[in-house]
Design a protein around this motif. Structure first.
Motif, PDB file in Angstrom:
ATOM      1  N   ALA A  56      98.198  39.788  -7.390  1.00 36.77           N
ATOM      2  CA  ALA A  56      98.462  38.573  -8.162  1.00 36.77           C
ATOM      3  C   ALA A  56      99.950  38.231  -8.136  1.00 36.77           C
ATOM      4  O   ALA A  56     100.813  39.120  -8.171  1.00 36.77           O
ATOM      5  CB  ALA A  56      97.996  38.754  -9.602  1.00 36.77           C
ATOM      6  N   ALA A  57     100.241  36.940  -8.068  1.00 38.00           N
ATOM      7  CA  ALA A  57     101.629  36.494  -7.979  1.00 38.00           C
ATOM      8  C   ALA A  57     102.464  36.940  -9.173  1.00 38.00           C
ATOM      9  O   ALA A  57     103.675  37.149  -9.051  1.00 38.00           O
ATOM     10  CB  ALA A  57     101.674  34.965  -7.841  1.00 38.00           C
ATOM     11  N   ASP A  58     101.827  37.077 -10.333  1.00 36.46           N
ATOM     12  CA  ASP A  58     102.562  37.462 -11.542  1.00 36.46           C
ATOM     13  C   ASP A  58     102.448  38.963 -11.837  1.00 36.46           C
ATOM     14  O   ASP A  58     102.786  39.409 -12.939  1.00 36.46           O
ATOM     15  CB  ASP A  58     102.072  36.656 -12.742  1.00 36.46           C
ATOM     16  CG  ASP A  58     100.586  36.858 -13.014  1.00 36.46           C
ATOM     17  OD1 ASP A  58      99.898  37.486 -12.179  1.00 36.46           O
ATOM     18  OD2 ASP A  58     100.115  36.372 -14.063  1.00 36.46           O
ATOM     19  N   ALA A  59     101.975  39.748 -10.865  1.00 39.63           N
ATOM     20  CA  ALA A  59     101.791  41.178 -11.093  1.00 39.63           C
ATOM     21  C   ALA A  59     103.128  41.865 -11.353  1.00 39.63           C
ATOM     22  O   ALA A  59     104.142  41.552 -10.734  1.00 39.63           O
ATOM     23  CB  ALA A  59     101.110  41.817  -9.888  1.00 39.63           C
ATOM     24  N   ARG A  60     103.124  42.785 -12.280  1.00 40.61           N
ATOM     25  CA  ARG A  60     104.295  43.591 -12.580  1.00 40.61           C
ATOM     26  C   ARG A  60     103.897  45.072 -12.537  1.00 40.61           C
ATOM     27  O   ARG A  60     102.800  45.439 -12.926  1.00 40.61           O
ATOM     28  CB  ARG A  60     104.868  43.253 -13.966  1.00 40.61           C
ATOM     29  CG  ARG A  60     105.479  41.849 -14.044  1.00 40.61           C
ATOM     30  CD  ARG A  60     106.715  41.745 -13.151  1.00 40.61           C
ATOM     31  NE  ARG A  60     107.370  40.442 -13.224  1.00 40.61           N
ATOM     32  CZ  ARG A  60     107.094  39.421 -12.416  1.00 40.61           C
ATOM     33  NH1 ARG A  60     106.147  39.559 -11.492  1.00 40.61           N
ATOM     34  NH2 ARG A  60     107.752  38.291 -12.519  1.00 40.61           N
ATOM     35  N   ARG A  84     106.089  44.655  -6.479  1.00 42.92           N
ATOM     36  CA  ARG A  84     106.916  43.468  -6.197  1.00 42.92           C
ATOM     37  C   ARG A  84     108.026  43.428  -7.239  1.00 42.92           C
ATOM     38  O   ARG A  84     107.760  43.534  -8.449  1.00 42.92           O
ATOM     39  CB  ARG A  84     106.078  42.197  -6.293  1.00 42.92           C
ATOM     40  CG  ARG A  84     104.721  42.241  -5.567  1.00 42.92           C
ATOM     41  CD  ARG A  84     104.879  42.247  -4.067  1.00 42.92           C
ATOM     42  NE  ARG A  84     103.603  42.354  -3.387  1.00 42.92           N
ATOM     43  CZ  ARG A  84     102.853  41.315  -3.023  1.00 42.92           C
ATOM     44  NH1 ARG A  84     103.232  40.079  -3.320  1.00 42.92           N
ATOM     45  NH2 ARG A  84     101.718  41.514  -2.368  1.00 42.92           N
ATOM     46  N   ASP A 102     111.564  41.317  -8.453  1.00 42.09           N
ATOM     47  CA  ASP A 102     112.613  40.310  -8.409  1.00 42.09           C
ATOM     48  C   ASP A 102     113.957  40.978  -8.687  1.00 42.09           C
ATOM     49  O   ASP A 102     114.019  42.134  -9.129  1.00 42.09           O
ATOM     50  CB  ASP A 102     112.352  39.217  -9.457  1.00 42.09           C
ATOM     51  CG  ASP A 102     111.185  38.328  -9.077  1.00 42.09           C
ATOM     52  OD1 ASP A 102     111.033  38.039  -7.880  1.00 42.09           O
ATOM     53  OD2 ASP A 102     110.423  37.938  -9.986  1.00 42.09           O
ATOM     54  N   GLU A 141     114.697  43.527 -11.651  1.00 43.30           N
ATOM     55  CA  GLU A 141     113.505  44.241 -12.102  1.00 43.30           C
ATOM     56  C   GLU A 141     113.487  45.653 -11.533  1.00 43.30           C
ATOM     57  O   GLU A 141     114.109  45.936 -10.502  1.00 43.30           O
ATOM     58  CB  GLU A 141     112.242  43.496 -11.680  1.00 43.30           C
ATOM     59  CG  GLU A 141     112.047  42.162 -12.382  1.00 43.30           C
ATOM     60  CD  GLU A 141     110.750  41.485 -11.998  1.00 43.30           C
ATOM     61  OE1 GLU A 141     110.233  40.710 -12.824  1.00 43.30           O
ATOM     62  OE2 GLU A 141     110.256  41.722 -10.879  1.00 43.30           O
ATOM     63  N   ARG A 192     112.041  37.864  -3.637  1.00 41.09           N
ATOM     64  CA  ARG A 192     111.275  38.943  -4.250  1.00 41.09           C
ATOM     65  C   ARG A 192     111.029  40.046  -3.228  1.00 41.09           C
ATOM     66  O   ARG A 192     110.624  39.779  -2.086  1.00 41.09           O
ATOM     67  CB  ARG A 192     109.954  38.409  -4.787  1.00 41.09           C
ATOM     68  CG  ARG A 192     109.284  39.364  -5.771  1.00 41.09           C
ATOM     69  CD  ARG A 192     108.047  38.749  -6.391  1.00 41.09           C
ATOM     70  NE  ARG A 192     107.682  39.473  -7.600  1.00 41.09           N
ATOM     71  CZ  ARG A 192     106.476  39.428  -8.157  1.00 41.09           C
ATOM     72  NH1 ARG A 192     105.524  38.677  -7.615  1.00 41.09           N
ATOM     73  NH2 ARG A 192     106.210  40.096  -9.256  1.00 41.09           N
TER      74      ARG A 192
END
Length: 235
Positions: free
Chosen positions: A137-141, A168, A170, A173, A225
């Motif tokens: 998912a694009a918003d995965a952390r 992933r 940024d 992070e 990213r």
């Protein structure tokens, strides 16, 4: 022990339709110092021109993963597996006792950029098998499980004591994974810039960890990213 494998030191093969960087010995690139890392045998970073690809060919007794970075990869094999793999998606093909397959660029106009990864299975001559995992998912952390022996949590089911995770990051992070000295770890930077326990790594760079313990700390850097794969391997 920490093993460094800079992107620039990899093997390089260029044809009229393929640009490939080899982390370990493969095909026409041979270096006895780089024959694999535990059961991890191949990491090739391939760029395939529009409309081109690998025609049908046969493999046996290898777990083959394709991780698409950009573009689309069209797969077809004799076990009935097939489809188009898009950015961030992971394909698993267990060659087992033997399977014929092909990989082509799925676009007539745009190149495809992907990693081809081979892991030796724990037992020979399984039945061939195929699976595909959706993109992270694009918003995965934090860490995302991509592959594991039991196929848990939506991962693909490797036939080896091997776990593949993705993170992933940024800029600014961070992520952490505690290393077990009884296992091997291979950290592969797919895209972007990260630091790993103070070592700055760019896309294509890798680190191997053997007999190492304690936390592996990653920090995102640069403007884009970062995408990082961690292979957690039994001896």
């Amino acid at each position: 022990m920490i093993i460094e494998r800079p992107s620039s030191a990899r093997g390089h093969v260029r044809t009229d339709w393929l640009d490939s960087r080899h982390t370990f010995s493969f095909g026409g690139y041979y270096d006895p110092a780089w024959m694999g890392f535990g059961p991890l045998r191949v990491i090739n970073e391939d760029r395939v021109d529009a409309g081109a690809g690998f025609p049908p060919h046969r493999h046996a007794n290898m777990e083959i993963l394709s991780y698409v970075i950009s573009g689309g990869l069209a797969h077809k094999d004799s076990s009935g597996g097939g489809g188009l793999i898009g950015p961030g998606e992971l394909q698993w093909m267990s060659a087992g006792h033997g399977v014929e397959h092909s990989e082509y660029n799925g676009s007539p106009t745009q190149p495809v950029h992907f990693l081809q990864i081979w892991i030796q299975p724990s037992r020979l001559n399984h039945e061939p098998a195929y699976a595909q995992r959706a993109a992270v998912a694009a918003d995965a952390r934090g860490w995302t499980l991509l592959a594991a022996p039991d196929g848990r949590n939506g991962s693909v089911p490797l036939r080896q004591d091997a776990i593949v995770r993705d993170v992933r990051l940024d800029q600014g992070e961070s992520a952490e994974h505690v290393l077990d000295p009884a296992r091997l770890y291979w950290l592969q930077v797919v895209q972007g810039t990260v630091s790993a326990n103070g070592r700055e790594l760019q896309a294509g760079d890798a680190l191997g960890f053997q007999d190492e313990s304690g936390p592996l700390r990653l920090h995102g850097g640069g403007q884009g990213r970062a995408d990082v794969l961690l292979f957690d391997l039994g001896h």
